[in-house]
Design an enzyme around this catalytic site. Structure first.
Site, mmCIF file in Angstrom:
data_model
loop_
_atom_site.group_PDB
_atom_site.id
_atom_site.type_symbol
_atom_site.label_atom_id
_atom_site.label_comp_id
_atom_site.label_asym_id
_atom_site.label_seq_id
_atom_site.Cartn_x
_atom_site.Cartn_y
_atom_site.Cartn_z
ATOM 1 N N ASP A 1 -57.301 49.439 18.458
ATOM 2 C CA ASP A 1 -56.943 50.617 19.254
ATOM 3 C C ASP A 1 -56.140 50.198 20.476
ATOM 4 O O ASP A 1 -56.542 49.325 21.226
ATOM 5 C CB ASP A 1 -58.211 51.352 19.720
ATOM 6 C CG ASP A 1 -59.061 51.831 18.553
ATOM 7 O OD1 ASP A 1 -60.259 51.502 18.521
ATOM 8 O OD2 ASP A 1 -58.520 52.507 17.668
ATOM 9 N N ASP B 1 -56.897 42.986 18.606
ATOM 10 C CA ASP B 1 -57.666 44.207 18.784
ATOM 11 C C ASP B 1 -56.851 45.317 18.085
ATOM 12 O O ASP B 1 -55.660 45.138 17.810
ATOM 13 C CB ASP B 1 -57.821 44.491 20.284
ATOM 14 C CG ASP B 1 -58.505 45.813 20.549
ATOM 15 O OD1 ASP B 1 -58.014 46.581 21.398
ATOM 16 O OD2 ASP B 1 -59.534 46.101 19.902
#
Lengths: 308, 178
Positions: free
Chosen positions: A35, A33
């Site tokens: 952020d 991922d």
């Protein structure tokens, strides 16, 4: 060959030392991922660019899977470079904006062909999302009164900081046609801002559209598995040799579980270790699926697990 | 007030009113992401000390010809989802409004009829408050919906079944005096 330990009950073990080498050694690739994992706001997580560099030198693949539907892939590629990450190409990056466009292309165009007769898409979202839908060969419905011509065959709800009641009403008008799809880029209820405040996510806007239309949205992003299907189609990854690294238990870790990947929670983002431990202590079967196999304070902690 | 910039990260820098202790969500045809953002800020700042109240949960306001516009319930759901907490809903089927009426007007539930067109608000409130309930078919509900609830094995759905129905409230006229 030894797998990465994605099956069985997850127990949220801190990954370090020998355990780190045991887990990273057999891995062919890692899904990250973005952020809260690679960066927070405009700052790269310290050591994250070095980790990616070391993964490349170790011959392990690094792919990126993000629920953020604001940016186009081209913008994301530039962001990686700007924040100090080298060697990340557009084809390595899977965002919910891209995958929603691919999903709609499949459903409206049958995966190929030109746009005529496919109908238009009404997008609740910014220019990054709209561009991905256009790049997939689809046409967008304009705002305000619909022009005569092709019917609107899908409403796509993404992160839309210009969302209004009028757009909600317009979306509902299109959704009166049961043939019109309702698709959402991701289910995230909110996103953190760098000063600790929160901004509402696509999930909150989707809830409004679902309530008004009486329909359930098809959600493209994590924890649903469609983005993994896109990754497998492009790169053919083996889930038993791939690790999922994320910061949000309800999306990243559950996504890993749903796709048969071993999961690593990093603590530089949304979820706290106490939350993972609470899920582990819970009696509910659903809660157990939110427990990561492993955790680290930051992805920089993975570096010692790779060969020099 | 004008927004202090084009993006959420600008909006969240604007100072919050220190006196705010509740977020109230009603019908708002000017609802926007910026307002949703502001609501979330107050709810996060105040935690349980900031109330989250919704006027009602209606999904749609019907217009002629089967069209409709989104109801307050959609906006309440957006705030609840972003804040990950449940609103206190004042409107039907919650009994709060009946309690307001009964407090002012000496209402005897056993001798009072609730007349409405919506099963999950009007009829449910009436049934929960011990009123006789009368469904009129000039609004959102069709009779086969009622049959569906009646025939289901589910007690919660039985609470949506009215005692009586009429095609229109005009049908009550012959029963009244003269």
């Amino acid at each position: 060959p030894a797998g990465c330990g994605g099956g069985g009950m997850a127990s949220c073990r801190r990954l370090s030392g020998a355990g780190l080498r045991e887990v990273l050694g057999p891995a062919q690739g890692l899904l990250f991922d973005c952020d809260g994992v690679l960066w927070a706001g405009e700052r790269a997580v310290p050591g994250a660019p070095e980790l990616l560099e070391r993964l490349r030198r170790s011959g392990k693949a690094a792919l990126f899977v993000s629920n953020n539907s604001r940016r186009s892939i081209a913008e994301l590629e530039r962001r990686f470079t700007r924040l100090g990450f080298r060697g990340v190409r557009a084809e390595h990056v899977f965002s919910s904006a891209l995958c929603s466009a691919l999903f709609l292309r499949q459903r409206l165009l049958g995966g190929g062909g030109n746009g005529s007769g496919a109908g238009r898409v009404f997008v609740l979202g910014g220019e990054g999302l709209r561009g991905e839908v256009r790049d997939a060969g689809l046409r967008l419905a304009g705002e305000g009164e619909p022009a005569p011509g092709e019917p609107v065959r899908a409403v796509l709800v993404g992160y839309d900081d210009q969302f209004t009641f009028a757009k909600l009403a317009q979306a509902c008008g299109y959704l009166r046609d049961p043939q019109c799809l309702l698709v959402a880029t991701d289910p995230d209820p909110w996103h953190p801002l760098s000063d600790g405040q929160r901004t509402p996510g696509t999930g909150s806007l989707t809830a409004a559209v679902e309530t008004a239309s009486g329909r359930k949205a098809l959600v493209v992003g994590k924890p649903n598995t469609y983005m993994f299907d896109c990754i497998v189609e492009r790169f053919g990854v083996d889930p038993s040799r791939t690790l999922m690294v994320g910061d949000r238990l309800e999306t990243d870790i559950l996504f890993g579980k749903n796709c048969g990947l071993a999961t690593i929670l990093t603590l530089t983002g949304v979820s706290r270790l106490e939350e993972a431990q609470a899920y582990m202590a819970s009696d509910s079967a659903a809660a157990k699926d939110l427990v990561p196999n492993y955790y680290v304070d930051s992805i920089a902690d993975l570096i010692p697990g790779l060969d020099e | 007030a004008a927004l202090p910039g084009p993006a959420p990260k600008d909006w969240v820098q604007a100072p919050l009113d220190p006196a705010v202790r509740a977020v109230l969500v009603g019908f708002d045809e000017h609802f926007s992401y910026a307002k949703l953002c502001q609501a979330l800020r107050y709810l996060l700042r105040g935690g349980p000390d900031c109330l989250l109240v919704g006027t009602n949960r209606d999904h749609r306001l019907p217009l002629e010809g089967g069209a409709g516009i989104p109801g307050t319930g959609c906006l309440v759901k957006a705030v609840e989802t972003a804040a990950q907490r449940e609103a206190f809903i004042v409107g039907k089927p919650n009994r709060f409004m009946f309690d307001c009426v009964a407090g002012e007007f000496q209402v005897d539930p056993a001798r009072t009829i609730m007349v409405g067109d919506r099963l999950d608000t009007d009829i449910l409130m009436g049934n929960d408050c011990g009123l006789t309930t009368l469904l009129t078919l000039t609004g959102v509900t069709a009779l086969d919906e009622v049959r569906g609830h009646q025939d289901s094995g589910c007690p919660a759905r039985h609470s949506l079944v009215p005692d009586f129905y009429v095609d229109s409230i005009a049908d009550l006229l012959p029963a009244l005096g003269e």
